[in-house]
Design a protein around this motif. Sequence first.
Motif, PDB file in Angstrom:
ATOM      1  N   THR A   1       0.483  -1.180   0.015  1.00  0.00           N
ATOM      2  CA  THR A   1       0.219   0.152   0.252  1.00  0.00           C
ATOM      3  C   THR A   1       0.749   1.129   0.066  1.00  0.00           C
ATOM      4  OG1 THR A   1      -1.845  -1.288   1.749  1.00  0.00           O
ATOM      5  CG2 THR A   1      -1.644   1.379   1.335  1.00  0.00           C
TER       6      THR A   1
ATOM      7  N   ARG B   1      10.044   1.535   1.489  1.00  0.00           N
ATOM      8  CA  ARG B   1       9.463   1.898   1.636  1.00  0.00           C
ATOM      9  C   ARG B   1       8.914   2.560   0.251  1.00  0.00           C
ATOM     10  NH1 ARG B   1       8.601   8.225   4.240  1.00  0.00           N
ATOM     11  NH2 ARG B   1       8.517   6.756   5.987  1.00  0.00           N
TER      12      ARG B   1
ATOM     13  N   TYR C   1       6.452   4.934  -2.190  1.00  0.00           N
ATOM     14  CA  TYR C   1       5.501   6.158  -2.253  1.00  0.00           C
ATOM     15  C   TYR C   1       4.761   6.179  -2.437  1.00  0.00           C
ATOM     16  CZ  TYR C   1       9.748   8.253   0.474  1.00  0.00           C
ATOM     17  OH  TYR C   1      10.538   9.070   1.149  1.00  0.00           O
ATOM     18  N   ALA C   2       2.896   7.528  -1.843  1.00  0.00           N
ATOM     19  CA  ALA C   2       2.256   6.774  -3.042  1.00  0.00           C
ATOM     20  C   ALA C   2       2.226   8.230  -4.104  1.00  0.00           C
ATOM     21  CB  ALA C   2       0.603   7.832  -2.271  1.00  0.00           C
TER      22      ALA C   2
ATOM     23  N   SER D   1       2.602   4.770   0.024  1.00  0.00           N
ATOM     24  CA  SER D   1       2.469   5.597   1.740  1.00  0.00           C
ATOM     25  C   SER D   1       3.701   6.653   1.744  1.00  0.00           C
ATOM     26  CB  SER D   1       2.576   5.000   3.213  1.00  0.00           C
ATOM     27  OG  SER D   1       2.114   6.199   4.630  1.00  0.00           O
ATOM     28  N   ASP D   2       3.405   8.157   1.748  1.00  0.00           N
ATOM     29  CA  ASP D   2       4.900   8.845   1.774  1.00  0.00           C
ATOM     30  C   ASP D   2       4.525   9.125   3.107  1.00  0.00           C
ATOM     31  OD1 ASP D   2       3.882   9.641  -1.254  1.00  0.00           O
ATOM     32  OD2 ASP D   2       2.925  11.316  -0.156  1.00  0.00           O
ATOM     33  N   THR D   3       4.282   8.525   4.073  1.00  0.00           N
ATOM     34  CA  THR D   3       5.001   8.280   5.413  1.00  0.00           C
ATOM     35  C   THR D   3       4.725   7.402   6.664  1.00  0.00           C
ATOM     36  OG1 THR D   3       2.630   8.479   6.281  1.00  0.00           O
ATOM     37  CG2 THR D   3       2.985  10.399   5.691  1.00  0.00           C
TER      38      THR D   3
END
Length: 90
Positions: free
Chosen positions: A27, A75, A77-78, A29-31
């Motif tokens: 999924t 990570r 990122y979105a 996610s930027d965070t």
Amino acid sequence: MTQAVDHQISCVAADWRAPMHWVAVATPSDTLDLAFVTRAIRANVAGTIKVDLYTGGSVTMNFAAGETRSVRATRVYAAGTTATGIEVMA
């Protein structure tokens, strides 16, 4: 991520030639970081995927539909990611 795998975070030096033993749908996610450091990423639908690399920095890569690449990432990122159906593997 659907489920965290604690032992994967400390197991970043696994032999890259060994078969994958964990696959999850990412999924973006930027965070939030992924639950484990990846050994590969797959895009089921073509587009870009922006990731933070395990060794530092970030990169945006172009993926063809169904393409899998060896990438040590922490990570997905979105922002900057247009590919969908992203799977991360360790």
